[in-house]
Design a protein around this motif. Structure first.
Motif, short mmCIF file in Angstrom:
data_model
loop_
_atom_site.label_atom_id
_atom_site.label_comp_id
_atom_site.label_asym_id
_atom_site.label_seq_id
_atom_site.Cartn_x
_atom_site.Cartn_y
_atom_site.Cartn_z
N LEU A 7 -18.94 -0.10 1.20
CA LEU A 7 -19.76 0.49 0.05
C LEU A 7 -20.16 -0.54 -0.80
CD1 LEU A 7 -20.65 3.10 -1.50
CD2 LEU A 7 -18.35 3.18 -2.26
N VAL A 61 -17.96 7.51 -2.52
CA VAL A 61 -16.79 7.16 -1.71
C VAL A 61 -16.98 7.97 -0.17
CG1 VAL A 61 -14.58 7.18 -1.14
CG2 VAL A 61 -15.21 6.00 -3.14
N VAL A 74 -15.08 -2.34 -0.51
CA VAL A 74 -15.74 -1.63 -1.56
C VAL A 74 -16.27 -3.05 -2.61
CG1 VAL A 74 -15.55 -0.55 -3.89
CG2 VAL A 74 -14.46 0.32 -1.60
N ALA A 112 -11.93 5.28 -4.29
CA ALA A 112 -11.74 4.42 -2.87
C ALA A 112 -10.15 4.19 -2.60
CB ALA A 112 -12.43 3.19 -3.22
N ILE A 122 -11.31 -5.16 -2.13
CA ILE A 122 -12.55 -4.64 -3.21
C ILE A 122 -12.85 -6.04 -4.03
CG2 ILE A 122 -12.55 -3.68 -5.49
CD1 ILE A 122 -10.48 -1.54 -4.78
#
Length: 242
Positions: A7, A61, A74, A112, A122
């Motif tokens: 994402l 998400v 992410v 998330a 992340i």
């Protein structure tokens, strides 16, 4: 190689597009979210949402999870840069800069994390302005510094469950036709979106499996250079003589 679900927040910026292209080119599936318009390919899934809000972050998400059946990476790349000195910065500019940059990083991470398992990552996109002051950027600099603090906090809290959290800190990106701008960069050029994307992909990969809580400068050496070396012709001449 198992395709990972990625994402990208702030997906329509040049850096966001380059990050999506980097992941897609290596076989991963990418969902992008932006505030103003739906991200298009190389994003496989495009979402319009205000990720500074809980609802918008949750929508982003869930879109990635629904499309891919998983969420592994992410990337927090959303930002707004109001330009004004402190006394001329309005409440609206301050909120816009802080909410879009730091607020979205927090809200998306919070949404998330319940779905990120061991081996997930992340990666935030911060800026040299988190640590190097420049005129007219109070909201942007404060928000980017806040993102770096959030990265360290998340890395500490979620490292035990196998989630790594890191950041890249770019210098100036994409203004290569301004020759005078390159004078402050030891590598002699400003960066490109692809430079940032490569660093993000590394931090999200297994090759960085023992790296967490780090901020990786992607700035051509800008953050290590003494301003005096560039402002004083006699000092500059010392390392340009050869």
């Amino acid at each position: 190689m198992t395709a990972r679900g990625v994402l990208v927040v702030g997906a329509t910026s040049p850096i966001g597009v380059a990050i999506a292209a980097e992941f897609a080119a290596t076989g991963h599936r990418v969902a992008g979210v932006a505030l103003d318009r739906p991200p298009t390919p190389p994003h496989e899934v495009g979402v319009v949402a205000d990720c500074a809000t809980a609802d918008g972050a949750g929508t982003a998400v869930e879109a990635a999870r629904s499309a891919f059946g998983r969420l592994d990476v992410v990337v927090l790349a959303a930002a707004v840069m109001p330009v004004a000195p402190v006394t001329a910065t309005t409440d609206e500019q301050w909120r816009a800069g802080v909410d879009a940059t730091l607020g979205s990083a927090f809200a998306v991470s919070r949404a998330a994390l319940p779905y990120l398992g061991r081996g997930s990552a992340i990666v935030a996109v911060t800026s040299v302005n988190a640590t190097l002051a420049a005129p007219g950027l109070p909201a942007y600099a404060a928000a980017k510094a806040g993102v770096e603090g959030l990265v360290r906090q998340l890395a500490l809290e979620y490292g035990p469950v196998g989630v790594r959290v890191n950041a890249v800190a770019p210098g100036m990106i994409g203004n290569a036709d301004l020759p005078h701008v390159t004078d402050g960069y030891p590598l002699g050029r400003v960066g490109t979106p692809a430079d940032v994307a490569s660093a993000v992909a590394y931090l999200a990969s297994d090759a960085a499996g023992f790296v967490t809580g780090a901020v990786l400068p992607v700035d051509g050496g800008l953050s290590i250079a003494s301003p005096a070396a560039y402002l004083r012709p006699d000092l500059r001449a010392r390392f340009l003589a050869d």
